[in-house]
Design a protein around this motif. Structure first.
Motif, PDB file in Angstrom:
ATOM      1  N   THR A   1       0.853  -1.184   0.000  1.00  0.00           N
ATOM      2  CA  THR A   1       0.000   0.000   0.000  1.00  0.00           C
ATOM      3  C   THR A   1       0.894   1.241   0.000  1.00  0.00           C
ATOM      4  N   SER A   2       0.291   2.396  -0.124  1.00  0.00           N
ATOM      5  CA  SER A   2       1.050   3.635  -0.036  1.00  0.00           C
ATOM      6  C   SER A   2       1.752   3.725   1.312  1.00  0.00           C
ATOM      7  N   LYS A   3       1.069   3.319   2.370  1.00  0.00           N
ATOM      8  CA  LYS A   3       1.652   3.357   3.711  1.00  0.00           C
ATOM      9  C   LYS A   3       2.888   2.461   3.785  1.00  0.00           C
ATOM     10  N   ILE A   4       2.787   1.235   3.290  1.00  0.00           N
ATOM     11  CA  ILE A   4       3.923   0.302   3.322  1.00  0.00           C
ATOM     12  C   ILE A   4       5.078   0.862   2.498  1.00  0.00           C
ATOM     13  N   ARG A   5       4.786   1.355   1.309  1.00  0.00           N
ATOM     14  CA  ARG A   5       5.819   1.887   0.432  1.00  0.00           C
ATOM     15  C   ARG A   5       6.559   3.054   1.097  1.00  0.00           C
ATOM     16  N   ARG A   6       5.824   3.920   1.764  1.00  0.00           N
ATOM     17  CA  ARG A   6       6.439   5.104   2.384  1.00  0.00           C
ATOM     18  C   ARG A   6       7.180   4.791   3.672  1.00  0.00           C
ATOM     19  N   THR A   7       6.843   3.707   4.341  1.00  0.00           N
ATOM     20  CA  THR A   7       7.486   3.398   5.619  1.00  0.00           C
ATOM     21  C   THR A   7       8.502   2.266   5.528  1.00  0.00           C
ATOM     22  N   THR A   8       8.779   1.786   4.312  1.00  0.00           N
ATOM     23  CA  THR A   8       9.781   0.738   4.149  1.00  0.00           C
ATOM     24  C   THR A   8      11.158   1.303   4.432  1.00  0.00           C
ATOM     25  N   VAL A   9      11.892   0.621   5.301  1.00  0.00           N
ATOM     26  CA  VAL A   9      13.214   1.068   5.721  1.00  0.00           C
ATOM     27  C   VAL A   9      14.280   0.503   4.801  1.00  0.00           C
ATOM     28  N   GLY A  10      14.258  -0.812   4.579  1.00  0.00           N
ATOM     29  CA  GLY A  10      15.269  -1.435   3.735  1.00  0.00           C
ATOM     30  C   GLY A  10      15.377  -2.921   3.983  1.00  0.00           C
ATOM     31  N   ILE A  11      16.515  -3.478   3.565  1.00  0.00           N
ATOM     32  CA  ILE A  11      16.759  -4.919   3.654  1.00  0.00           C
ATOM     33  C   ILE A  11      17.875  -5.168   4.658  1.00  0.00           C
ATOM     34  N   ILE A  12      17.637  -6.098   5.558  1.00  0.00           N
ATOM     35  CA  ILE A  12      18.632  -6.427   6.584  1.00  0.00           C
ATOM     36  C   ILE A  12      19.820  -7.124   5.927  1.00  0.00           C
ATOM     37  N   THR A  13      21.011  -6.560   6.142  1.00  0.00           N
ATOM     38  CA  THR A  13      22.234  -7.131   5.562  1.00  0.00           C
ATOM     39  C   THR A  13      23.123  -7.774   6.618  1.00  0.00           C
ATOM     40  N   GLY A  14      22.806  -7.535   7.884  1.00  0.00           N
ATOM     41  CA  GLY A  14      23.605  -8.143   8.940  1.00  0.00           C
ATOM     42  C   GLY A  14      22.948  -7.995  10.297  1.00  0.00           C
ATOM     43  N   ILE A  15      23.228  -8.950  11.169  1.00  0.00           N
ATOM     44  CA  ILE A  15      22.779  -8.882  12.555  1.00  0.00           C
ATOM     45  C   ILE A  15      24.045  -8.656  13.379  1.00  0.00           C
ATOM     46  N   ILE A  16      24.179  -7.453  13.895  1.00  0.00           N
ATOM     47  CA  ILE A  16      25.414  -7.046  14.564  1.00  0.00           C
ATOM     48  C   ILE A  16      25.529  -7.630  15.968  1.00  0.00           C
ATOM     49  N   ASN A  17      24.442  -7.527  16.730  1.00  0.00           N
ATOM     50  CA  ASN A  17      24.400  -8.099  18.079  1.00  0.00           C
ATOM     51  C   ASN A  17      22.940  -8.291  18.476  1.00  0.00           C
ATOM     52  N   ASP A  18      22.662  -8.465  19.756  1.00  0.00           N
ATOM     53  CA  ASP A  18      21.308  -8.745  20.214  1.00  0.00           C
ATOM     54  C   ASP A  18      20.320  -7.605  19.967  1.00  0.00           C
ATOM     55  N   THR A  19      20.826  -6.383  19.772  1.00  0.00           N
ATOM     56  CA  THR A  19      19.923  -5.229  19.639  1.00  0.00           C
ATOM     57  C   THR A  19      20.228  -4.351  18.425  1.00  0.00           C
ATOM     58  N   THR A  20      21.109  -4.783  17.523  1.00  0.00           N
ATOM     59  CA  THR A  20      21.500  -3.927  16.404  1.00  0.00           C
ATOM     60  C   THR A  20      21.458  -4.689  15.085  1.00  0.00           C
ATOM     61  N   LEU A  21      20.819  -4.065  14.093  1.00  0.00           N
ATOM     62  CA  LEU A  21      20.737  -4.619  12.732  1.00  0.00           C
ATOM     63  C   LEU A  21      21.449  -3.678  11.768  1.00  0.00           C
ATOM     64  N   SER A  22      22.053  -4.243  10.749  1.00  0.00           N
ATOM     65  CA  SER A  22      22.582  -3.463   9.641  1.00  0.00           C
ATOM     66  C   SER A  22      21.548  -3.552   8.530  1.00  0.00           C
ATOM     67  N   VAL A  23      21.126  -2.396   7.989  1.00  0.00           N
ATOM     68  CA  VAL A  23      20.067  -2.364   6.991  1.00  0.00           C
ATOM     69  C   VAL A  23      20.527  -1.553   5.789  1.00  0.00           C
ATOM     70  N   PHE A  24      20.279  -2.093   4.597  1.00  0.00           N
ATOM     71  CA  PHE A  24      20.555  -1.363   3.359  1.00  0.00           C
ATOM     72  C   PHE A  24      19.291  -0.636   2.952  1.00  0.00           C
ATOM     73  N   LYS A  25      19.371   0.678   2.829  1.00  0.00           N
ATOM     74  CA  LYS A  25      18.199   1.502   2.503  1.00  0.00           C
ATOM     75  C   LYS A  25      17.620   1.121   1.149  1.00  0.00           C
ATOM     76  N   SER A  26      16.281   0.953   1.129  1.00  0.00           N
ATOM     77  CA  SER A  26      15.629   0.631  -0.136  1.00  0.00           C
ATOM     78  C   SER A  26      15.366   1.876  -0.926  1.00  0.00           C
TER      79      SER A  26
END
Length: 89
Positions: free
Chosen positions: A64-89
């Motif tokens: 939807t428009s909402k999903i498209r506008r709020t998409t952050v990106g694709i997870i490229t790595g799990i750094i630790n228990d509380t941190t993700l690496s994300v590539f911006k879409s």
């Protein structure tokens, strides 16, 4: 911004320059996102923000428009228990 209306989401802020009253947003590349529990995510998951919570887009999610506008990106790595690496879409 983790609160407010879905249509106010414009991207991930990576720098605030108080002196010049400027905000820099991520435009490409990986950046880090803090989450409560990174074990809920996997490399390759596409994520979006819904009511301040990071959620995973599935193949069955209607784009939807909402999903498209709020998409952050694709997870490229799990750094630790509380941190993700994300590539911006």
């Amino acid at each position: 911004k983790t609160n407010g209306k879905w249509n106010e989401y414009i991207g991930i802020c990576v720098k605030i320059d108080v002196e010049n009253k400027c905000i820099t947003f991520s435009t490409h590349g990986d950046y880090m996102i803090r989450v409560t529990d990174s074990s809920c995510y996997a490399i390759g998951d596409e994520v979006f923000v819904d009511n301040g919570e990071l959620k995973i887009l599935t193949g069955a999610t209607a784009i939807t428009s909402k999903i498209r506008r709020t998409t952050v990106g694709i997870i490229t790595g799990i750094i630790n228990d509380t941190t993700l690496s994300v590539f911006k879409s």
